[in-house]
Design an enzyme around this catalytic site. Structure first.
Site, mmCIF file in Angstrom:
data_model
loop_
_atom_site.group_PDB
_atom_site.id
_atom_site.type_symbol
_atom_site.label_atom_id
_atom_site.label_comp_id
_atom_site.label_asym_id
_atom_site.label_seq_id
_atom_site.Cartn_x
_atom_site.Cartn_y
_atom_site.Cartn_z
ATOM 1 N N GLU A 10 4.022 4.987 6.180
ATOM 2 C CA GLU A 10 2.939 3.834 6.423
ATOM 3 C C GLU A 10 3.609 2.573 5.738
ATOM 4 O OE1 GLU A 10 2.239 6.825 5.522
ATOM 5 O OE2 GLU A 10 0.890 7.618 7.111
ATOM 6 N N PHE A 53 -12.299 15.513 2.682
ATOM 7 C CA PHE A 53 -10.749 15.759 3.018
ATOM 8 C C PHE A 53 -10.294 14.482 3.457
ATOM 9 C CE2 PHE A 53 -7.377 16.523 5.726
ATOM 10 C CZ PHE A 53 -6.362 17.109 4.925
ATOM 11 N N GLN A 54 -9.130 14.166 2.591
ATOM 12 C CA GLN A 54 -8.386 12.784 2.871
ATOM 13 C C GLN A 54 -9.423 11.673 2.617
ATOM 14 O OE1 GLN A 54 -5.763 13.186 6.309
ATOM 15 N NE2 GLN A 54 -4.395 14.056 5.110
ATOM 16 N N LYS A 71 -14.485 7.358 11.338
ATOM 17 C CA LYS A 71 -14.034 7.995 12.404
ATOM 18 C C LYS A 71 -15.209 8.010 13.225
ATOM 19 C CE LYS A 71 -11.509 12.527 13.845
ATOM 20 N NZ LYS A 71 -10.838 13.589 13.467
ATOM 21 N N MET A 84 21.027 -5.158 -10.117
ATOM 22 C CA MET A 84 20.246 -6.300 -10.858
ATOM 23 C C MET A 84 19.522 -5.697 -12.220
ATOM 24 S SD MET A 84 19.013 -9.339 -10.830
ATOM 25 C CE MET A 84 19.013 -10.376 -9.230
HETATM 26 C C1 LIG Z 1 10.037 -0.933 -5.676
HETATM 27 C C2 LIG Z 1 10.779 -1.412 -6.762
HETATM 28 N N1 LIG Z 1 11.101 -0.711 -7.755
HETATM 29 C C3 LIG Z 1 11.676 -1.343 -8.576
HETATM 30 C C4 LIG Z 1 12.400 -2.532 -8.685
HETATM 31 C C5 LIG Z 1 12.949 -3.335 -9.807
HETATM 32 N N2 LIG Z 1 14.331 -3.511 -9.366
HETATM 33 C C6 LIG Z 1 14.481 -4.813 -9.061
HETATM 34 S S1 LIG Z 1 16.183 -4.943 -8.486
HETATM 35 C C7 LIG Z 1 16.426 -3.473 -8.897
HETATM 36 C C8 LIG Z 1 17.796 -2.852 -8.231
HETATM 37 C C9 LIG Z 1 18.193 -2.994 -6.878
HETATM 38 O O1 LIG Z 1 19.281 -2.003 -6.638
HETATM 39 P P1 LIG Z 1 20.169 -2.417 -5.338
HETATM 40 O O2 LIG Z 1 19.085 -2.174 -4.074
HETATM 41 O O3 LIG Z 1 21.232 -1.243 -5.177
HETATM 42 O O4 LIG Z 1 20.584 -3.691 -5.318
HETATM 43 P P2 LIG Z 1 21.639 -4.575 -6.184
HETATM 44 O O5 LIG Z 1 21.046 -5.118 -7.185
HETATM 45 O O6 LIG Z 1 22.698 -3.398 -6.882
HETATM 46 O O7 LIG Z 1 22.391 -5.408 -5.423
HETATM 47 C C10 LIG Z 1 15.305 -2.679 -9.089
HETATM 48 C C11 LIG Z 1 15.293 -1.358 -9.686
HETATM 49 C C12 LIG Z 1 11.932 -3.316 -7.381
HETATM 50 N N3 LIG Z 1 12.011 -4.517 -7.401
HETATM 51 N N4 LIG Z 1 11.059 -2.701 -6.342
#
Ligand SMILES: Cc1ncc(C[n+]2csc(CCOP(=O)(O)OP(=O)(O)O)c2C)c(N)n1
Lengths: 548, 85
Positions: A47, A109-110, A159, A460
């Site tokens: 979803e 349920f749900q 529903k 990042m």
């Molecule tokens: C759902 C979610 N969980 C955690 C984060 C925190 N976060 C921001 S950037 C990042 C790393 C992203 O890694 P990647 O997709 O490999 O991209 P890169 O920065 O290596 O280009 C994280 C964990 C987020 N923004 N969204």
């Protein structure tokens, strides 16, 4: 006609031809009605994927995106998508099934209190409590989602109401009262512009949402006013426009961030002084008076006290304030900063430099290509180094920064715009968050091009650990990633891996010329960082530009 | 700073939840609340005192955006409230 058939009919009356969703018990009557009801439904594989596909659809077209889920877990899985749409002001209508009215409140349920869950992540939400309400609620939902500052609206339908008889509803002729423009404020804005020595436009996502890109471009062309933009406003100003400096803020261009600090009049257009833009708020555009143009009154004086505000449709306001300016020395200064601080693509050795690769891709991709980005370093490199024709062509989770956004958003954009190329740029972390949507790409044979920039890290976060947490790389190492090309091939998506500069030219040709979907997996060094960076709590002119 | 708010809204089962959530989320604590629903008018009338360091307009502008709210009036500062009480 039962309630469910009525819903499908009502969707058609709202000109909805495409919806995204996932079936389940409490929404089965609606799925039965969708079976041959004349609205296309695309089954996503989660979803969250359906909600993000609806966002991609909405953002790439300006139309309302629709997603559907069942009660309980189906609805909770939508939540991240709704929050994403709320923070980026995306018009979405989400329909969820609910347990029958007589079971609500019995922990059936749900059963989960979806209306309660929706309060913090929608612009508005409805629980339908009788067949009579169904028609007016659907009509209002579309109106609320798309009017004023757009946003997500949820409709929870028990529903028994889907199964029970429907009640005829005639679309009310909505009379829109045209607010007359505030001439006094317009004149004041014009005179402030005329006396300013260093005026600067700070352009936000509201411009695209208001459909005011042409009006903005006319103003920039005529007045030659320098400008910067937010992540969400990329594409509003042509990238080669003479006094446009690109993105502002934490990873904004040096010229943009310096110009903000130097300007004496800042005109915020559909922008909201987000902390990723302002850095240290007290010192943001410290010497400037501010004019704020926005449709949402609640944004005025929320973070920055302004000298003048006009809360109205930007389509009307922008042409009205357009005026000739004599700011030659400011323009010269901006032009010089643009040259002095231009992006540089020289990079030693054979390993691939992602900014240069993305730049090259932007130059090669066909006109009107849609870029859907995931979240992380690669997202910032896309924003800094790629360019697109219109804001509808740059789809990035800006406000919520939702990893896993890129691929499902690309699904929605590709379904909406089958004649345009759609490229998803992802990172190895983000890609895995909605990897199941490769199944949706396969199912619909969508020709989406996926560029996966793999640094085997949560890049990042790693960058922040390096800079601000003494290089303690807690849980950001992904050296155990799967073989992504093999993974894609399991979904019949061909692809290849590259790791050196010499491989780029040919790989990009195959990527862009492939008939169907394609995965280009690019290995880069984990040491690469995003520059410049305004460190947390610092003003925008205190940018870090390297590790030293 | 304390403020008194008087709010009119169309009657709906979840209106109070929406209102209280917005108050909390935007940084205002509710000191007192009185809500009455007039079934004939299908409307809810709420009197609310809230407390925060933040400017009250930050809250009232958000409350005005809640779908169904028809009116928001504010009386700021303690002495004003006392004077009219
Ligand atoms: C759902 C979610 N969980 C955690 C984060 C925190 N976060 C921001 S950037 C990042 C790393 C992203 O890694 P990647 O997709 O490999 O991209 P890169 O920065 O290596 O280009 C994280 C964990 C987020 N923004 N969204």
């Amino acid at each position: 006609m039962n309630g469910a058939n009525f819903v499908v009919q009502a969707l058609k009356e709202q000109n909805v031809s495409q919806v995204f969703g996932y079936p389940g018990g409490a929404i089965m009557p609606l799925y039965d009605a969708l079976f041959d009801g004349g609205v296309n439904h695309l089954l996503c594989r989660h979803e969250q994927g359906a909600a993000m596909a609806a966002i991609g659809y909405a953002r790439s077209t300006g139309k309302v995106g629709v997603c559907i889920a069942t009660s309980g877990p189906g609805a909770t899985n939508l939540i991240t998508g709704l929050a994403d749409a709320l923070l980026d002001s995306v018009p979405i209508v989400a329909i969820t099934g609910q347990v029958p009215t007589y079971l609500i409140g019995t922990d059936a349920f749900q059963e989960i209190d979806v209306l309660g869950l929706s309060l913090a992540c929608t612009k508005h939400s409805f629980m339908v409590s009788s067949a009579e309400e169904l028609g007016p609620i659907i009509e209002q939902a579309f109106e609320i989602a798309s009017s004023g500052r757009p946003g997500p609206v949820l409709i929870d339908i028990p529903k028994d109401i889907q199964i029970g008889p429907s009640v005829t509803h005639h679309l009310a002729k909505l009379v829109k009262t045209e607010k007359s423009i505030d001439h006094k404020a317009i004149e004041q804005a014009k005179s402030m512009l005329q006396v300013a020595q260093k005026p600067l436009l700070y352009i936000g996502g509201g411009v695209g949402m208001a459909g005011a890109v042409k009006e903005l471009r006319d103003l920039i062309k005529y007045s030659k006013i320098p400008s910067v933009c937010t992540l969400k406003a990329i594409g509003c100003v042509p990238h080669d426009s003479p006094f446009f400096m690109g993105m502002v803020g934490m990873h904004g261009s040096k010229a943009s961030n310096l110009a903000i600090q130097e300007c004496d009049l800042l005109i915020a257009v559909g922008a909201r002084f987000d902390d990723r833009v302002t850095g240290k708020l007290d010192e943001f555009a410290e010497n400037a008076k501010v004019i704020h143009l926005d449709i949402d009154t609640a944004e005025i004086d929320k973070l920055r006290q302004v000298t003048l505000s006009i809360t109205d449709d930007l389509k009307k306001v922008l042409p009205a304030i357009n005026t000739k300016l004599s700011i030659t020395s400011w323009q010269k200064h901006i032009a010089k900063m643009k040259i002095d601080y231009a992006n540089r693509y020289d990079h030693p050795g054979d390993p691939i430099f992602a900014p240069a690769l993305l730049r090259q891709l932007a130059e090669l991709m066909p006109a009107n290509t849609v870029i859907c980005s995931d979240v992380g370093q690669h997202q910032m490199w896309v924003a800094q180094h790629m360019f697109v024709d219109f804001p509808e062509n740059h789809i990035s989770s800006s406000g919520l920064g939702t990893m896993g956004f890129g691929v499902p958003a690309a699904v929605g954009a590709q379904v909406a715009r089958p004649d345009n190329m759609v490229i998803a740029v992802s990172g190895d972390g983000s890609f895995m968050m909605n990897v199941q949507e490769l199944g949706t790409i396969k199912r619909k044979q969508l020709p989406i091009k996926i560029l996966l920039i793999d640094n085997q890290r949560l890049g990042m976060v790693r960058q922040w650990q390096k800079l601000f947490f003494n290089g303690r790389y807690s849980e950001t190492v992904l050296t155990d990633n799967p073989d992504f090309v093999t993974l894609a091939s399991a979904f019949d998506i061909p692809g290849e891996s590259i790791k050196s500069k010499s491989q780029i030219d040919q790989a990009l040709q195959r990527f862009l010329n492939s008939d169907g979907a394609y995965l280009l997996h690019v290995s880069i060094s984990e040491e690469e960082n995003v520059w410049p960076l305004v460190p947390p709590g610092a003003p925008n002119d205190k940018m870090m530009e390297s590790v030293e | 700073m304390k403020s008194l708010l008087i709010i009119e809204a169309q009657k709906s089962p979840e209106f109070l939840e929406r209102l209280l959530r917005v108050c909390r989320h935007r940084g205002f604590t509710v000191d007192s609340i009185n809500a009455e629903t007039a079934n004939i008018k299908q409307s809810t009338h709420v009197t609310l005192t809230v407390c925060s360091d933040r400017d009250i307009s930050l809250l009232t502008k958000q409350i005005e955006k809640i779908v169904g709210v028809t009116q928001v009036a504010t009386l700021q500062q303690e002495q004003n409230i006392k004077a009219t009480a």
